[in-house]
Design an enzyme around this catalytic site. Structure first.
Site, short mmCIF file in Angstrom:
data_model
loop_
_atom_site.label_atom_id
_atom_site.label_comp_id
_atom_site.label_asym_id
_atom_site.label_seq_id
_atom_site.Cartn_x
_atom_site.Cartn_y
_atom_site.Cartn_z
N SER A 40 57.16 -69.49 -35.98
CA SER A 40 56.03 -69.41 -35.05
C SER A 40 55.47 -68.00 -34.99
O SER A 40 56.21 -67.02 -35.07
CB SER A 40 56.49 -69.81 -33.64
OG SER A 40 55.51 -69.48 -32.68
N ALA A 41 54.16 -67.89 -34.82
CA ALA A 41 53.52 -66.58 -34.68
C ALA A 41 53.69 -66.02 -33.28
O ALA A 41 53.43 -64.84 -33.03
CB ALA A 41 52.02 -66.71 -34.98
N GLU A 96 52.95 -77.96 -39.57
CA GLU A 96 51.96 -77.00 -39.06
C GLU A 96 50.72 -77.69 -38.51
O GLU A 96 50.30 -78.72 -39.03
CB GLU A 96 51.49 -76.12 -40.21
CG GLU A 96 52.08 -74.73 -40.24
CD GLU A 96 51.66 -73.85 -39.08
OE1 GLU A 96 50.72 -74.19 -38.33
OE2 GLU A 96 52.28 -72.79 -38.92
N ASP A 97 50.12 -77.11 -37.48
CA ASP A 97 48.85 -77.65 -36.98
C ASP A 97 47.70 -76.69 -37.27
O ASP A 97 46.59 -76.88 -36.76
CB ASP A 97 48.93 -77.93 -35.48
CG ASP A 97 48.96 -76.66 -34.64
OD1 ASP A 97 49.56 -75.66 -35.09
OD2 ASP A 97 48.38 -76.66 -33.55
N THR A 142 51.33 -76.66 -26.23
CA THR A 142 50.95 -75.39 -25.61
C THR A 142 49.63 -74.85 -26.15
O THR A 142 49.08 -73.91 -25.58
CB THR A 142 52.04 -74.33 -25.86
OG1 THR A 142 52.50 -74.48 -27.21
CG2 THR A 142 53.20 -74.49 -24.90
N LYS A 156 44.10 -70.97 -34.07
CA LYS A 156 45.42 -71.60 -34.21
C LYS A 156 46.25 -70.90 -35.27
O LYS A 156 45.78 -70.67 -36.38
CB LYS A 156 45.26 -73.08 -34.54
CG LYS A 156 44.80 -73.88 -33.33
CD LYS A 156 44.88 -75.37 -33.57
CE LYS A 156 44.44 -76.12 -32.30
NZ LYS A 156 44.28 -77.55 -32.58
N ASP A 193 56.40 -75.08 -37.00
CA ASP A 193 55.57 -74.26 -36.14
C ASP A 193 55.83 -74.76 -34.71
O ASP A 193 56.34 -75.87 -34.53
CB ASP A 193 54.10 -74.45 -36.53
CG ASP A 193 53.16 -73.76 -35.57
OD1 ASP A 193 53.39 -72.59 -35.25
OD2 ASP A 193 52.20 -74.41 -35.10
N LEU A 194 55.53 -73.96 -33.72
CA LEU A 194 55.84 -74.36 -32.34
C LEU A 194 54.61 -74.90 -31.60
O LEU A 194 54.52 -76.11 -31.32
CB LEU A 194 56.43 -73.17 -31.58
CG LEU A 194 56.82 -73.42 -30.12
CD1 LEU A 194 57.95 -74.42 -30.01
CD2 LEU A 194 57.22 -72.11 -29.44
N ASP A 195 53.66 -74.00 -31.34
CA ASP A 195 52.48 -74.37 -30.55
C ASP A 195 51.64 -75.42 -31.27
O ASP A 195 51.16 -75.19 -32.38
CB ASP A 195 51.60 -73.13 -30.30
CG ASP A 195 52.32 -72.05 -29.52
OD1 ASP A 195 52.94 -72.38 -28.50
OD2 ASP A 195 52.25 -70.87 -29.92
N LYS A 253 50.72 -65.10 -40.34
CA LYS A 253 50.19 -66.19 -41.16
C LYS A 253 48.72 -65.88 -41.45
O LYS A 253 48.05 -65.39 -40.56
CB LYS A 253 50.27 -67.52 -40.39
CG LYS A 253 51.69 -67.96 -40.01
CD LYS A 253 51.64 -69.17 -39.09
CE LYS A 253 53.04 -69.50 -38.56
NZ LYS A 253 53.07 -70.60 -37.59
#
Ligand code: BG6
Ligand code: MG
Length: 214
Positions: A115-116, A170-171, A16, A44, A8-10, A146
């Site tokens: 990423s979403a 993932e966060d 971010t 999130k 995942d990115l953020d 997601k």
């Protein structure tokens, strides 16, 4: 043996999530209610329009707006967010992320983004990590958000690896749930109390033990 790492990115690779929060909080304040960090946990990993619905629900304004007004609000939030991220650099890469990407590369592990966000490309470019990825799946490439697993399965399918050979970082609860539905190992990055759907939780990528999983 695991052959693929999906990130995942953020909030996992880059810091971010705080800018998403600031931009949503500003919108809530304009609408006249408070939006706390605890509320923010629900957003999130969630798509932009669904995030707006959750936020409006927090303010008891769920049915107060037309679809057109909602699109306007979401666009306003995004414009604010894009302002925040337009000048970010490598200092926003989270602890341990860069060395993990490098070690995975050295070991010949495939690396995917899941990423979403529709802003993923610009973020990867600004912080200088785009070249690590063998495939980039983001909010522009999937039709289902997601916890639907599409954002992860599409990456695995593109790389030709089976889902059981993928490890997801993932966060968010939505993302961890998506990973589990796909049959992938779900690594939570953050606090254990927020990430109950994870197979295992690390407070930071710095603590992740690569030899154990790859
Ligand atoms: C996720 C974030 O990565 O992307 C969410 O965790 C965000 O907070 C979602 O809403 C969509 O991002 P964007 O940039 O397309 O609005
Ligand atoms: Mg995230």
């Amino acid at each position: 043996p695991n052959k693929c790492a999906i990130f995942d990115l953020d909030g996992v690779l880059v810091d971010t999530a705080k800018y998403h929060y600031l931009a949503w909080k500003e919108l809530a304040e304009k609408l006249g209610f408070e939006f706390t960090l605890e509320h923010n946990e629900m957003l999130k990993g969630v798509s932009r329009m669904t995030s707006l619905d959750i936020l409006l629900d927090v303010g008891n304004m769920k049915d107060s707006f037309t679809e057109e007004e909602k699109v306007k609000m979401a666009t306003e939030k995004n414009n604010r967010y894009v302002e925040y991220i337009s000048n970010i650099d490598e200092s926003e890469i989270l602890d341990g992320a860069l060395s993990l990407l490098q070690e995975l590369k050295n070991k010949g592990i495939k690396i995917a983004l899941g990423s979403a966000s529709k802003n993923a490309q610009i973020i990867l470019k600004n912080v200088g990590i785009k070249s690590y990825f063998d495939v980039i799946v983001d909010g522009n490439s999937v039709s289902k958000a997601k916890p639907d697993p599409e954002v992860f399965t599409l990456g695995a399918d593109t790389l030709g690896v089976s889902y059981e050979e993928c490890v997801v970082f993932e966060d968010s609860q939505a993302g961890l749930e998506a990973a589990k539905i796909a049959g992938m190992l779900a690594i939570g990055v953050g606090q254990e109390k927020d990430l109950t759907k994870a197979d295992v939780v690390y407070s930071s990528l710095e603590d992740f033990d690569i030899e154990r999983y790859f």
